[in-house]
Motif scaffolding. Structure first.
Motif, PDB file in Angstrom:
ATOM      1  N   ALA A  84      32.530 -47.967  29.667  1.00 46.37           N
ATOM      2  CA  ALA A  84      33.932 -48.224  29.341  1.00 46.37           C
ATOM      3  C   ALA A  84      34.098 -49.591  28.679  1.00 46.37           C
ATOM      4  O   ALA A  84      34.852 -49.740  27.714  1.00 46.37           O
ATOM      5  N   ILE A  85      33.377 -50.585  29.179  1.00 43.76           N
ATOM      6  CA  ILE A  85      33.423 -51.921  28.583  1.00 43.76           C
ATOM      7  C   ILE A  85      32.850 -51.869  27.168  1.00 43.76           C
ATOM      8  O   ILE A  85      33.424 -52.437  26.232  1.00 43.76           O
ATOM      9  N   SER A  86      31.745 -51.157  26.996  1.00 39.04           N
ATOM     10  CA  SER A  86      31.125 -51.022  25.680  1.00 39.04           C
ATOM     11  C   SER A  86      32.079 -50.351  24.700  1.00 39.04           C
ATOM     12  O   SER A  86      32.219 -50.779  23.549  1.00 39.04           O
ATOM     13  N   ALA A  90      35.750 -50.689  20.010  1.00 36.22           N
ATOM     14  CA  ALA A  90      37.060 -50.452  19.401  1.00 36.22           C
ATOM     15  C   ALA A  90      37.725 -51.737  18.919  1.00 36.22           C
ATOM     16  O   ALA A  90      38.410 -51.744  17.902  1.00 36.22           O
ATOM     17  N   ARG A  91      37.499 -52.821  19.613  1.00 35.57           N
ATOM     18  CA  ARG A  91      38.209 -54.061  19.294  1.00 35.57           C
ATOM     19  C   ARG A  91      37.482 -54.968  18.314  1.00 35.57           C
ATOM     20  O   ARG A  91      38.118 -55.629  17.490  1.00 35.57           O
ATOM     21  N   PHE A  92      36.162 -55.039  18.365  1.00 36.35           N
ATOM     22  CA  PHE A  92      35.449 -56.069  17.622  1.00 36.35           C
ATOM     23  C   PHE A  92      34.525 -55.571  16.511  1.00 36.35           C
ATOM     24  O   PHE A  92      34.153 -56.342  15.644  1.00 36.35           O
ATOM     25  N   ASN A  93      34.088 -54.354  16.557  1.00 36.86           N
ATOM     26  CA  ASN A  93      33.035 -53.928  15.633  1.00 36.86           C
ATOM     27  C   ASN A  93      33.560 -53.458  14.292  1.00 36.86           C
ATOM     28  O   ASN A  93      34.625 -52.880  14.235  1.00 36.86           O
ATOM     29  N   VAL A 107      20.726 -68.265  10.498  1.00 34.80           N
ATOM     30  CA  VAL A 107      20.865 -66.941   9.916  1.00 34.80           C
ATOM     31  C   VAL A 107      22.303 -66.453  10.045  1.00 34.80           C
ATOM     32  O   VAL A 107      23.070 -66.955  10.872  1.00 34.80           O
ATOM     33  N   GLU A 108      22.616 -65.483   9.215  1.00 33.91           N
ATOM     34  CA  GLU A 108      23.870 -64.743   9.350  1.00 33.91           C
ATOM     35  C   GLU A 108      23.477 -63.298   9.612  1.00 33.91           C
ATOM     36  O   GLU A 108      22.660 -62.737   8.880  1.00 33.91           O
ATOM     37  N   VAL A 109      24.028 -62.728  10.666  1.00 36.03           N
ATOM     38  CA  VAL A 109      23.710 -61.351  11.013  1.00 36.03           C
ATOM     39  C   VAL A 109      24.976 -60.505  11.046  1.00 36.03           C
ATOM     40  O   VAL A 109      26.066 -61.007  11.315  1.00 36.03           O
ATOM     41  N   SER A 110      24.791 -59.235  10.766  1.00 33.50           N
ATOM     42  CA  SER A 110      25.863 -58.248  10.892  1.00 33.50           C
ATOM     43  C   SER A 110      25.391 -57.182  11.847  1.00 33.50           C
ATOM     44  O   SER A 110      24.204 -56.816  11.847  1.00 33.50           O
ATOM     45  N   GLY A 111      26.295 -56.683  12.660  1.00 31.30           N
ATOM     46  CA  GLY A 111      25.912 -55.647  13.604  1.00 31.30           C
ATOM     47  C   GLY A 111      27.070 -55.216  14.469  1.00 31.30           C
ATOM     48  O   GLY A 111      28.228 -55.358  14.092  1.00 31.30           O
ATOM     49  N   ARG A 112      26.712 -54.720  15.653  1.00 35.71           N
ATOM     50  CA  ARG A 112      27.701 -54.164  16.562  1.00 35.71           C
ATOM     51  C   ARG A 112      27.506 -54.727  17.969  1.00 35.71           C
ATOM     52  O   ARG A 112      26.395 -54.751  18.481  1.00 35.71           O
ATOM     53  N   LEU A 113      28.609 -55.160  18.557  1.00 33.48           N
ATOM     54  CA  LEU A 113      28.592 -55.614  19.952  1.00 33.48           C
ATOM     55  C   LEU A 113      28.526 -54.414  20.874  1.00 33.48           C
ATOM     56  O   LEU A 113      29.137 -53.376  20.596  1.00 33.48           O
ATOM     57  N   GLY A 114      27.793 -54.574  21.939  1.00 34.41           N
ATOM     58  CA  GLY A 114      27.713 -53.499  22.913  1.00 34.41           C
ATOM     59  C   GLY A 114      27.247 -54.037  24.246  1.00 34.41           C
ATOM     60  O   GLY A 114      27.047 -55.235  24.419  1.00 34.41           O
TER      61      GLY A 114
END
Length: 92
Positions: free
Chosen positions: A4-6, A11-14, A66-73
């Motif tokens: 649920a936290i993931s 929904a909010r940050f990615n 570095v600069e990274v792109s991705g998804r929080l989980g």
């Protein structure tokens, strides 16, 4: 609860883009890379899976900016926040 936290993070940050310094960089035998990104105010645990790691155009090492792109989980097995990195580029 971790799922649920993931879902809420997703929904909010990615997706996210973060700049920081590599710390504790390790490439496992599987080809996956694990490291932290840090700055003056904190750090974030990161995982970069083999497919994304194969696209690196620089030799990653501790101390690089570095600069990274991705998804929080959430890594559910440990209940830990992590950033799954999809793209990373070295900053000069």
């Amino acid at each position: 609860l971790c799922r649920a936290i993931s879902d809420s993070l997703d929904a909010r940050f990615n997706p996210v883009r973060v700049t920081g310094e590599l710390s504790g960089f390790v490439q496992a035998a599987s080809g996956h890379c694990y490291f932290s990104l840090k700055d003056d105010s904190g750090q974030m645990r990161c995982a970069m899976f083999k497919r994304a790691a194969s696209g690196l155009d620089f030799q990653a090492r501790d101390g690089q900016r570095v600069e990274v792109s991705g998804r929080l989980g959430v890594y559910e097995a440990r209940g830990e926040l992590q950033l799954v990195v999809e793209v990373a580029k070295q900053l000069v």
